[in-house]
Design a protein around this motif. Structure first.
Motif, PDB file in Angstrom:
ATOM      1  N   ILE A   1      -8.154 -10.090  19.302  1.00 43.44           N
ATOM      2  CA  ILE A   1      -7.919 -10.387  17.802  1.00 43.44           C
ATOM      3  C   ILE A   1      -7.287 -10.039  16.851  1.00 43.44           C
ATOM      4  CG2 ILE A   1     -10.256 -10.403  16.428  1.00 43.44           C
ATOM      5  CD1 ILE A   1     -11.899 -10.220  18.562  1.00 43.44           C
ATOM      6  N   ALA A   2      -7.049  -9.193  16.515  1.00 41.62           N
ATOM      7  CA  ALA A   2      -6.100  -7.589  15.735  1.00 41.62           C
ATOM      8  C   ALA A   2      -4.456  -9.000  15.080  1.00 41.62           C
ATOM      9  CB  ALA A   2      -5.289  -7.377  16.235  1.00 41.62           C
ATOM     10  N   ASP A   3      -4.276  -9.732  16.420  1.00 43.45           N
ATOM     11  CA  ASP A   3      -2.730  -9.993  16.138  1.00 43.45           C
ATOM     12  C   ASP A   3      -2.918 -11.259  15.890  1.00 43.45           C
ATOM     13  OD1 ASP A   3      -0.761 -11.910  17.200  1.00 43.45           O
ATOM     14  OD2 ASP A   3      -0.383 -11.860  19.241  1.00 43.45           O
ATOM     15  N   GLY A   4      -4.248 -12.048  15.842  1.00 44.22           N
ATOM     16  CA  GLY A   4      -4.919 -13.590  15.286  1.00 44.22           C
ATOM     17  C   GLY A   4      -4.933 -12.847  13.425  1.00 44.22           C
ATOM     18  N   PHE A   5      -5.677 -12.324  13.596  1.00 47.11           N
ATOM     19  CA  PHE A   5      -6.166 -12.076  12.166  1.00 47.11           C
ATOM     20  C   PHE A   5      -4.621 -11.615  11.400  1.00 47.11           C
ATOM     21  CE2 PHE A   5     -10.081  -9.786  12.692  1.00 47.11           C
ATOM     22  CZ  PHE A   5     -10.795 -10.837  12.810  1.00 47.11           C
TER      23      PHE A   5
ATOM     24  N   GLU B   1      -1.231 -14.035   7.049  1.00 53.08           N
ATOM     25  CA  GLU B   1       0.607 -14.723   6.910  1.00 53.08           C
ATOM     26  C   GLU B   1       0.663 -16.086   6.396  1.00 53.08           C
ATOM     27  OE1 GLU B   1       5.188 -15.425   9.201  1.00 53.08           O
ATOM     28  OE2 GLU B   1       3.047 -14.508  10.401  1.00 53.08           O
ATOM     29  N   LYS B   2      -0.438 -16.416   6.992  1.00 55.46           N
ATOM     30  CA  LYS B   2      -0.657 -18.449   6.759  1.00 55.46           C
ATOM     31  C   LYS B   2      -1.643 -18.617   5.522  1.00 55.46           C
ATOM     32  CE  LYS B   2      -0.843 -22.391   7.003  1.00 55.46           C
ATOM     33  NZ  LYS B   2      -1.331 -23.383   8.334  1.00 55.46           N
ATOM     34  N   LEU B   3      -1.935 -17.231   5.202  1.00 59.64           N
ATOM     35  CA  LEU B   3      -3.025 -18.086   3.977  1.00 59.64           C
ATOM     36  C   LEU B   3      -2.331 -16.784   2.736  1.00 59.64           C
ATOM     37  CD1 LEU B   3      -4.817 -18.831   5.626  1.00 59.64           C
ATOM     38  CD2 LEU B   3      -7.023 -18.088   4.334  1.00 59.64           C
ATOM     39  N   GLY B   4      -1.545 -15.924   3.068  1.00 53.89           N
ATOM     40  CA  GLY B   4      -0.991 -15.078   2.242  1.00 53.89           C
ATOM     41  C   GLY B   4      -2.021 -14.098   1.463  1.00 53.89           C
ATOM     42  N   LYS B   5      -2.731 -13.750   1.861  1.00 55.57           N
ATOM     43  CA  LYS B   5      -3.963 -12.240   1.618  1.00 55.57           C
ATOM     44  C   LYS B   5      -4.152 -11.448   2.900  1.00 55.57           C
ATOM     45  CE  LYS B   5      -6.706 -16.411  -0.596  1.00 55.57           C
ATOM     46  NZ  LYS B   5      -7.871 -17.028  -0.587  1.00 55.57           N
ATOM     47  N   PRO B   6      -4.412 -10.501   2.211  1.00 54.88           N
ATOM     48  CA  PRO B   6      -5.323  -9.897   3.064  1.00 54.88           C
ATOM     49  C   PRO B   6      -6.265  -9.604   3.849  1.00 54.88           C
ATOM     50  CG  PRO B   6      -5.236  -8.617   1.146  1.00 54.88           C
ATOM     51  CD  PRO B   6      -4.642  -9.840   0.617  1.00 54.88           C
TER      52      PRO B   6
END
Length: 692
Positions: free
Chosen positions: A42-46, A51-56
């Motif tokens: 799940i951490a990998d997916g997060f 990265e994709k959305l450019g938000k934390p």
């Protein structure tokens, strides 16, 4: 401010993530599963989402109003027999009912004297008899001997038992003894998980109720530990809403409900596929469809007819009887990681053994050396020979050919190409047989259904499967590899409330009692839903009745919708039963007396629909051709130079003629010769068979 929904489906090989927002945008991500600690995947997916959305990620999760988690933890624990040490408290004289199993042997092994018995989840000395007896009418013949329950607790303490199941004969008619025994166990063993038959499965059939309670106890602590880790992880990452968990019945549940009903988590992953299927088929005006989900380890099939998906109750799952409702899923050991091997007779076989996530297929370069279905698809030219998952998973095509050559082609004295096509054909045949079991063997003609592809590997095989079973329409959504995670986002909260209500439907039948029992169950459901913050306007019900002809052993589950049970509606309810009986068994007996065995009210907390996606218009399909590869589409092993399309460059109404391959970031779709694909504006490839 943009709000999100997040669905996470942890499979045996990959964990899928689908993030949808209120603007109709949907994003799909995949991470390698980490069975030893699901939070790592799940951490990998997060990290990918951030990265994709450019938000934390904490900012995204703070604006997420629904987090759903589907898991194979309970399923894997049952498959591998890694549940906890379990004890059983039962009515004296019934401690061997689990082993007797009503004298039942699985289909296909009925006359096999050497077929081994099922492994018992409760050791014989931990099945403790208790003196008590309630009769079928609810009267007490022998009072509960509480000292027997206390002695059982002392035994369990000495033996290190972590979970206790309690199931008494005829507790469905009078549950006082069972509930008192549970109270004693909870007082004396406060740290032990307690599974009570009347709470887990309050319906007729003592063996089914006992077995369900035992499976629930065996898996309960395992699921509890998993849920606590997941909940803690999500809170630490910034989630503001409670995480919900997906159940085998096709709906979501709160954490505490899921922990107390661990048996409902056994098949949670594929159970969401029909909901996604309805979403996909709605704009195409299709009401009959079969979803097929081929991942790395397994192949799961569900059937939906007239927008209704079949539900199973009282079935043997992995050799253990389970009574609680489950979406009817046919599961085969036929995934991308299924290993091809040669038996003692020199015959090529595929599966059910799997290379799983680790070491995985030979081409994954993780130490795998055995040839798998994925390796065959690489050797046939279908899969990108350099990388998958948008470049995140490097592929070694030479390793695939080497594994096939060493273990199959050389021993069989055939070419690598023919061996690879043999793997492809055999696994397809296995999958077709599974599709026939949920369709033809249940009275449905698969030619009347569309075939929907789910899972990362399904698109490679789908047109070949459809051609074999006669389906003329194949649907592959762009979200195919994460379809079950997507289906979770579309699903409702769903709880099943059941009761045993034996009653003959003659002129003296107390129908008002039956209606009042339904209303009592639904009142319980409303109370639970409102406690979870679901407003009354979003709560709905659907009723069903287990019915049979007087003298029959088994009953049919009849869906009566929201129909009130009264004299005016009784003929309609009976006719529903007669019609269903004829569909299932080819005959009915309209003049015979009908009786009720159990009732059930399914309570829904309805979710808002996601806005439908809209693909931009296409018109330049040929510009999407990325490359051309030699591919094999026949047993002869001859190659065809085939175009490979970049799926991200295709637009609405673009058409691709087979043979061709469409590469999406997380899945690959093979368009066999004689088939044509059109990308619908809803984001689904509609693949149809060309007229002969």
């Amino acid at each position: 401010m943009t709000t999100y929904r997040l669905g996470v489906d942890a499979g045996g090989t990959f964990t899928d993530f689908v993030l949808a927002d209120d603007q109709g945008n949907t994003h799909l991500f995949k991470a390698t599963s980490t069975p030893e600690d699901g939070t790592r995947a799940i951490a990998d997916g997060f990290a990918q989402i951030s990265e994709k959305l450019g938000k934390p990620m904490h900012e995204i999760l703070a604006n997420t109003d629904l987090c759903v988690n589907g898991t194979t933890v309970a399923l894997n624990a049952l498959i591998q027999h890694k549940g906890v040490k379990t004890g059983l408290i039962c009515t004296a004289g019934h401690e061997d009912s689990l082993e007797i199993r009503l004298g039942h042997k699985e289909e296909g092994y009925r006359y096999d004297a050497e077929y081994p018995p099922a492994r018992q989840l409760v050791e014989r000395h931990l099945r403790v008899p208790v003196r008590e007896r309630v009769l079928a009418d609810g009267s007490v013949r022998t009072p509960l001997h509480e000292e027997d329950v206390r002695a059982a607790c002392e035994l369990f303490r000495r033996e290190g038992v972590q979970a206790v199941a309690i199931s008494f004969l005829w507790s469905v008619s009078n549950d006082a003894h069972e509930r008192r025994a549970a109270q004693i166990v909870r007082e004396l063993l406060p740290d032990v998980y307690v599974s009570v038959g009347i709470e887990v499965f309050p319906q007729m059939r003592e063996y089914t109720r006992t077995s369900t309670a035992v499976v629930n106890a065996y898996l309960g602590p395992v699921l509890k530990n998993y849920v606590e880790r997941i909940d803690t992880f999500y809170r630490e990452q910034g989630t503001k809403v409670p995480v919900r968990y997906f159940q085998s019945n096709g709906g979501m549940a709160a954490r505490d409900v899921m922990v107390s009903r661990a048996v409902n988590a056994i098949n949670s992953g594929p159970a969401s596929a029909p909901m996604a299927g309805r979403y996909i088929t709605r704009p195409l005006d299709i009401r009959n469809f079969i979803t097929v989900d081929m991942g790395g380890t397994s192949f799961d099939i569900t059937l939906t007819h007239e927008d209704k998906t079949n539900i199973d109750k009282d079935i043997d799952f992995l050799r253990y009887r389970i009574g609680t409702p489950m979406i009817q899923v046919e599961t085969l050991g036929a995934g991308g990681g299924s290993i091809a091997w040669i038996d003692q007779m020199g015959v090529l076989n595929v599966g059910p053994q799997s290379a799983g996530a680790m070491p995985g297929p030979a081409c994954y370069q993780r130490g795998g050396t055995q040839p798998t279905v994925t390796d065959a698809n690489v050797a046939l030219g279908y899969l990108n020979p350099e990388s998958l998952l948008g470049g995140r998973l490097p592929i070694d095509a030479a390793a695939s050919r080497q594994a096939i050559s060493r273990h199959l082609a050389e021993p069989l004295y055939i070419s690598v190409e023919k061996a690879a096509y043999g793997i492809f054909s055999i696994v397809n045949n296995n999958m077709v047989n599974g599709i026939r079991r949920v369709s033809i063997e249940r009275g449905y003609d698969p030619r009347d259904f569309a075939l929907i592809g789910a899972g990362g590997a399904t698109g490679l095989h789908l047109t070949a499967l459809a051609q074999e079973i006669g389906c003329r329409t194949v649907l592959v959504p762009k979200l195919a590899s994460g379809l079950c995670a997507f289906g979770q986002l579309l699903s409702d909260i769903k709880y099943n409330y059941m009761a045993a209500t034996p009653m003959r439907l003659d002129d003296r039948a107390p129908l008002a009692d039956l209606e009042n029992r339904f209303r009592s169950l639904e009142h319980d459901g409303i109370t639970v839903m409102q406690a979870e913050g679901i407003p009354l306007s979003r709560i709905a019900f659907r009723r069903s009745i287990d019915m049979r002809y007087v003298g029959q052993v088994h009953e049919c589950t009849v869906d009566i919708g929201n129909t009130p049970v009264n004299a005016a509606n009784l003929p309609y309810i009976k006719q529903l039963f007669h019609d269903l009986h004829k569909q299932l068994f080819t005959y009915n007996e309209p003049d015979s007396l009908v009786e009720v065995v159990n009732i059930e009210s399914t309570v829904f907390g309805k979710s808002a629909l996601l806005p439908p996606p809209r693909m931009p218009a296409g018109g330049k399909a040929q510009e999407a051709v990325r490359t051309r590869r030699q591919m094999i589409f026949s047993a002869e092993g001859s190659t065809v130079l085939t175009p490979v399309y970049d799926g991200e460059k295709l637009g609405a109404d673009d058409v691709v003629e087979g043979p061709a391959v469409i590469e999406e970031p997380t899945t690959t779709v093979v368009i066999s010769p004689g088939w044509t694909a059109r990308l619908d504006e809803s984001g689904t490839y509609v693949i149809t068979r060309n007229a002969l």
